[in-house]
Design an enzyme around this catalytic site. Structure first.
Site, PDB file in Angstrom:
ATOM      1  N   CYS A 112       0.832  -1.203   0.000  1.00 48.45           N
ATOM      2  CA  CYS A 112       0.000   0.000   0.000  1.00 48.45           C
ATOM      3  C   CYS A 112       0.865   1.252   0.000  1.00 48.45           C
ATOM      4  CB  CYS A 112      -0.935  -0.007   1.208  1.00 48.45           C
ATOM      5  SG  CYS A 112      -2.077   1.384   1.280  1.00 48.45           S
ATOM      6  N   CYS A 210      -5.557  -4.545   7.562  1.00 51.24           N
ATOM      7  CA  CYS A 210      -6.806  -3.793   7.677  1.00 51.24           C
ATOM      8  C   CYS A 210      -8.003  -4.551   7.121  1.00 51.24           C
ATOM      9  CB  CYS A 210      -6.673  -2.422   7.014  1.00 51.24           C
ATOM     10  SG  CYS A 210      -6.355  -2.439   5.227  1.00 51.24           S
TER      11      CYS A 210
END
Length: 377
Positions: A112, A210
């Protein structure tokens, strides 16, 4: 701030990445105290319904956006939400699936940072006429006057240091990114947040990936892909079946718990053959190797590696660095040979190189040769 740390007051304004957690909220407060123009922004990476999770148990989704917007309102900080769900799916979640299906163990937080976070935020900052990106990471950025390069350093709070997941940052990103928490300790951050009356002052730090907040990677993979991963054989050190696994993607190198094997002694996942759909188990001693090959290397403290390098390295976020020798290979790859064998070095994870508290660079583990048998974990 340290003597070589660039202050946001020297910039044309700051875009503050707000995750909804206490760290980015205090980073926003500290940046606003400098008097520079500021804009808060939260990246929406996925929607809870997309991964079938309760919004109270995830991060980077709606509950965190609500927390970030509440802090922004309290600070009177202009605020935007960036919808990156499509890119996050293709560049992070899909890669997560591919790596597990190939037998590796991905690190989506690093992916990410590499693929989305810093380039997207810096592009938005420039679009808004701002020159800096500010985040709540625990790390430091300084400019080395001798080389003219920006370097990434560990945070002063070693228990919270996040330099390992930031090794992919480029010189342009480092030159225009600030980490206000790099010289502070976490207990100071929570105390300040409580004094300011922030709603997230005692919010628990996220510990899991997440989009897999319960840690059940196998269940996520099946729900996300719609596949049912087939059962297969557990094999012992002699290649003999000793039990049945629940799908090879569900197991990671070094795993001991959840195997469901009664061997009379502890055994660990020592390897996987995805083509044959087998998972090999053995004693913990079988997990140790000294050498790895890495690709996708990003150099920070140096422009490139042209000769053997002595430094320290680690292959896990919560691991102590150990001495190693790094050799340049063809096509930008490197060979990292540790002085002492390391446990469960895993394809898909990152190896990050350190010179003291400075990140020299890092890359993705491509293979882990068995020095005795010439095999790869």
């Amino acid at each position: 701030m340290g003597p070589n740390t660039v202050s946001p007051t020297q910039s044309g304004g700051a875009l503050i990445a707000m995750s909804g957690g206490v760290d980015s909220s205090i980073a926003a407060y500290l940046t606003m105290q400098t008097g520079c123009p500021c804009l808060g922004a939260t990246m929406r990476l996925y929607r809870n319904v997309d991964i079938g999770k309760n919004p109270q148990r995830t991060c980077c989704a709606q509950k965190d956006i609500d927390d970030a917007s509440q802090v922004a309102f309290q600070l009177d900080l202009p605020y935007e939400v960036l919808d990156l769900t499509a890119r996050f799916r293709t560049e992070v979640m899909d890669k997560f699936v591919r790596t597990y299906e190939a037998g590796g163990t991905p690190n989506p937080c690093i992916d990410c940072n590499r693929s989305l976070k810093f380039d997207t935020l810096l592009a938005l900052a420039r679009e808004k006429g701002l020159s800096e990106v500010v985040t709540g990471h625990y790390a430091r950025i300084v400019k080395d006057e001798a080389s003219g390069r920006y370097v990434l350093k560990k945070a002063l709070d070693g228990s919270k240091d996040q330099s390992y997941v930031l090794y992919t940052m480029t010189q342009d990103q480092l030159a225009h990114t600030r980490f206000p928490l790099g010289e502070r300790h976490k207990d100071q951050i929570r105390e300040l947040a409580a004094e300011l009356g922030f709603p997230n002052a005692q919010k628990q730090d996220s510990q899991d990936i997440c989009f897999v907040p319960d840690g059940d990677y196998g269940a996520f993979l099946e729900a996300y892909t719609g596949k049912t991963y087939p059962t297969g054989d557990f094999l012992d050190e002699n290649g003999q079946p000793v039990g049945t696994h629940r799908g090879a993607v569900r197991y990671t190198l070094g795993q001991r718990k959840g195997l469901g094997l009664a061997m009379g002694h502890p055994v660990y996942v020592c390897g996987k053959d995805m083509a044959a759909n087998t998972v090999s188990v053995g004693p913990e001693s079988s997990l140790y190797r000294k050498t790895l090959i890495a690709d996708g290397v990003n150099w920070i403290a140096i422009p490139e590696l042209t000769a053997p390098l002595r430094c320290k390295a680690k292959t896990r976020y919560r691991q102590q660095e150990e001495w190693a020798t790094v050799m340049p290979l063809a096509d930008g790859k490197v060979q990292v040979t540790f002085d002492e064998p390391q446990r469960a070095m895993t394809v898909g994870q990152a190896v990050v190189l350190y010179d003291g508290d400075t990140v020299v660079g890092g890359g993705t583990i491509l293979s882990v040769p068995d020095e005795e048998q010439g095999e790869t974990l």
